[in-house]
Scaffold this motif. Structure first.
Motif, mmCIF file in Angstrom:
data_model
loop_
_atom_site.group_PDB
_atom_site.id
_atom_site.type_symbol
_atom_site.label_atom_id
_atom_site.label_comp_id
_atom_site.label_asym_id
_atom_site.label_seq_id
_atom_site.Cartn_x
_atom_site.Cartn_y
_atom_site.Cartn_z
ATOM 1 N N ALA A 5 0.837 -1.195 0.000
ATOM 2 C CA ALA A 5 0.000 0.000 0.000
ATOM 3 C C ALA A 5 0.872 1.245 0.000
ATOM 4 O O ALA A 5 2.036 1.213 0.407
ATOM 5 C CB ALA A 5 -0.908 0.005 1.227
ATOM 6 N N ALA A 6 0.313 2.350 -0.455
ATOM 7 C CA ALA A 6 1.030 3.623 -0.452
ATOM 8 C C ALA A 6 1.298 4.067 0.981
ATOM 9 O O ALA A 6 0.604 3.664 1.923
ATOM 10 C CB ALA A 6 0.217 4.681 -1.186
ATOM 11 N N ALA A 7 2.315 4.892 1.159
ATOM 12 C CA ALA A 7 2.652 5.398 2.481
ATOM 13 C C ALA A 7 1.511 6.240 3.036
ATOM 14 O O ALA A 7 0.807 6.933 2.293
ATOM 15 C CB ALA A 7 3.935 6.233 2.420
ATOM 16 N N ALA A 8 1.345 6.161 4.340
ATOM 17 C CA ALA A 8 0.280 6.904 4.994
ATOM 18 C C ALA A 8 0.680 8.365 5.189
ATOM 19 O O ALA A 8 1.860 8.719 5.180
ATOM 20 C CB ALA A 8 -0.042 6.268 6.347
ATOM 21 N N VAL A 9 -0.325 9.205 5.368
ATOM 22 C CA VAL A 9 -0.120 10.612 5.721
ATOM 23 C C VAL A 9 -0.392 10.761 7.204
ATOM 24 O O VAL A 9 -1.451 10.360 7.691
ATOM 25 C CB VAL A 9 -1.067 11.528 4.925
ATOM 26 C CG1 VAL A 9 -0.805 12.993 5.263
ATOM 27 C CG2 VAL A 9 -0.911 11.292 3.429
ATOM 28 N N ASP A 10 0.578 11.310 7.963
ATOM 29 C CA ASP A 10 0.365 11.431 9.399
ATOM 30 C C ASP A 10 -0.434 12.691 9.732
ATOM 31 O O ASP A 10 -0.847 13.443 8.837
ATOM 32 C CB ASP A 10 1.691 11.379 10.167
ATOM 33 C CG ASP A 10 2.571 12.611 9.952
ATOM 34 O OD1 ASP A 10 2.076 13.644 9.460
ATOM 35 O OD2 ASP A 10 3.772 12.547 10.288
ATOM 36 N N GLY A 11 -0.664 12.930 11.007
ATOM 37 C CA GLY A 11 -1.497 14.043 11.438
ATOM 38 C C GLY A 11 -0.922 15.407 11.153
ATOM 39 O O GLY A 11 -1.622 16.424 11.266
ATOM 40 N N LEU A 12 0.357 15.485 10.788
ATOM 41 C CA LEU A 12 1.000 16.759 10.471
ATOM 42 C C LEU A 12 1.245 16.918 8.975
ATOM 43 O O LEU A 12 1.972 17.805 8.550
ATOM 44 C CB LEU A 12 2.327 16.884 11.234
ATOM 45 C CG LEU A 12 2.190 16.935 12.763
ATOM 46 C CD1 LEU A 12 3.561 16.926 13.422
ATOM 47 C CD2 LEU A 12 1.401 18.165 13.195
ATOM 48 N N GLY A 13 0.628 16.042 8.184
ATOM 49 C CA GLY A 13 0.738 16.166 6.739
ATOM 50 C C GLY A 13 1.989 15.577 6.138
ATOM 51 O O GLY A 13 2.264 15.778 4.949
ATOM 52 N N ASN A 14 2.778 14.826 6.929
ATOM 53 C CA ASN A 14 3.969 14.176 6.399
ATOM 54 C C ASN A 14 3.594 12.888 5.672
ATOM 55 O O ASN A 14 2.761 12.122 6.152
ATOM 56 C CB ASN A 14 4.943 13.830 7.538
ATOM 57 C CG ASN A 14 5.463 15.057 8.251
ATOM 58 O OD1 ASN A 14 6.091 15.914 7.647
ATOM 59 N ND2 ASN A 14 5.195 15.142 9.556
ATOM 60 N N VAL A 15 4.219 12.644 4.525
ATOM 61 C CA VAL A 15 4.019 11.407 3.769
ATOM 62 C C VAL A 15 5.324 10.630 3.795
ATOM 63 O O VAL A 15 6.366 11.156 3.394
ATOM 64 C CB VAL A 15 3.619 11.697 2.312
ATOM 65 C CG1 VAL A 15 3.339 10.387 1.570
ATOM 66 C CG2 VAL A 15 2.399 12.608 2.249
ATOM 67 N N GLY A 16 5.289 9.391 4.263
ATOM 68 C CA GLY A 16 6.494 8.582 4.338
ATOM 69 C C GLY A 16 6.755 8.117 5.756
ATOM 70 O O GLY A 16 5.844 8.083 6.590
ATOM 71 N N CYS A 17 8.007 7.762 6.058
ATOM 72 C CA CYS A 17 8.377 7.209 7.355
ATOM 73 C C CYS A 17 9.471 8.040 8.012
ATOM 74 O O CYS A 17 10.292 8.654 7.340
ATOM 75 C CB CYS A 17 8.876 5.771 7.199
ATOM 76 S SG CYS A 17 7.603 4.615 6.644
ATOM 77 N N ARG A 18 9.463 8.005 9.327
ATOM 78 C CA ARG A 18 10.499 8.640 10.152
ATOM 79 C C ARG A 18 10.620 10.141 9.903
ATOM 80 O O ARG A 18 11.698 10.723 9.999
ATOM 81 C CB ARG A 18 11.865 7.962 9.937
ATOM 82 C CG ARG A 18 11.859 6.462 10.192
ATOM 83 C CD ARG A 18 13.238 5.851 10.026
ATOM 84 N NE ARG A 18 13.830 6.175 8.734
ATOM 85 C CZ ARG A 18 13.531 5.543 7.598
ATOM 86 N NH1 ARG A 18 12.652 4.551 7.597
ATOM 87 N NH2 ARG A 18 14.122 5.888 6.471
ATOM 88 N N ASN A 19 9.506 10.793 9.564
ATOM 89 C CA ASN A 19 9.511 12.242 9.384
ATOM 90 C C ASN A 19 9.082 12.932 10.668
ATOM 91 O O ASN A 19 8.198 12.452 11.383
ATOM 92 C CB ASN A 19 8.557 12.648 8.258
ATOM 93 C CG ASN A 19 9.024 12.184 6.904
ATOM 94 O OD1 ASN A 19 10.147 12.460 6.502
ATOM 95 N ND2 ASN A 19 8.162 11.468 6.184
ATOM 96 N N SER A 20 9.705 14.054 10.978
ATOM 97 C CA SER A 20 9.247 14.906 12.061
ATOM 98 C C SER A 20 9.190 16.328 11.526
ATOM 99 O O SER A 20 10.076 16.765 10.799
ATOM 100 C CB SER A 20 10.201 14.829 13.264
ATOM 101 O OG SER A 20 11.493 15.285 12.922
ATOM 102 N N GLY A 21 8.124 17.037 11.862
ATOM 103 C CA GLY A 21 7.918 18.361 11.293
ATOM 104 C C GLY A 21 6.574 18.404 10.603
ATOM 105 O O GLY A 21 5.634 17.703 10.996
#
Length: 204
Positions: free
Chosen positions: A155-171
């Motif tokens: 499946a495609a990467a999820a979008v987190d609650g801060l609008g980041n797409v992918g893994c191990r993102n902060s910001g």
């Protein structure tokens, strides 16, 4: 409403109210990271002793997608992959299927123009549209700044609650893996509005 994960917060407790010193927020674009203070009621995922509520902890994200920053045309590797709103998805799919690794197609992608600060390099900014064969040179040419390639059956990467797409993102609103900052597209960048991998080649 401001929403952050507990791991993004520095927490001091005044029972029954918790005060969090936050380092990122949603709701508007920002040019850099700011420190703001928000007061929330403890039941919102944080216990009175300052530890996360296990029931509110997010599920771990499994990384399967590979993000290619500043992808080159598989037809001519000296050209960047052009962005056109009507052909972007087929072009991104075609790019992913030419990459080793067994990718079924593309997920997320973002467009990019060469920043004005790199105008002296405009002659090197050449894009190719896979669907039409059109080649474009200069600041007016729009490219695919990043393409998410998804393995077959994944499946495609999820979008987190801060609008980041992918893994191990902060910001906020980063696309790729391992970014820390705001509105960067690529991988392992630290800062804001960085296009590429490891802080290169372009920063607005």
């Amino acid at each position: 409403m401001i929403s952050v994960a507990a791991s993004d917060a520095t927490l001091s407790v005044t029972t029954p109210v918790c005060t969090l010193s936050l380092h990122s927020y949603t709701g508007c674009d920002i040019d850099g990271l700011y420190s703001i203070t928000v007061t929330v009621n403890c039941p919102l995922g944080i216990s009175g002793n300052g530890s996360p509520n296990p029931a509110a902890s997010p599920a771990p994200i499994i990384c399967t997608s590979v993000f290619f920053a500043m992808p080159r045309s598989p037809v001519s590797s000296s050209y960047y992959l052009a962005y056109n709103s009507s052909t972007a998805k087929p072009s991104a799919d075609a790019f992913c299927r030419t990459q080793p690794g067994g990718f079924g197609g593309a997920g997320a992608y973002r467009s990019l123009r060469l920043p004005d600060s790199f105008a002296s390099q405009a002659s090197l900014w050449v894009t190719e549209d896979l669907a039409t064969g059109e080649v474009c040179t200069g600041l007016q040419c729009e490219a695919l700044g990043i393409v998410e390639c998804i393995p077959l059956g994944a499946a495609a990467a999820a979008v987190d609650g801060l609008g980041n797409v992918g893994c191990r993102n902060s910001g906020v609103k980063n696309v790729g893996n391992g970014n820390s900052g705001t509105n960067s597209i690529g991988n392992n960048n630290q800062g804001s509005y960085i296009y590429g991998d490891y802080g290169t080649p372009y920063a607005a």
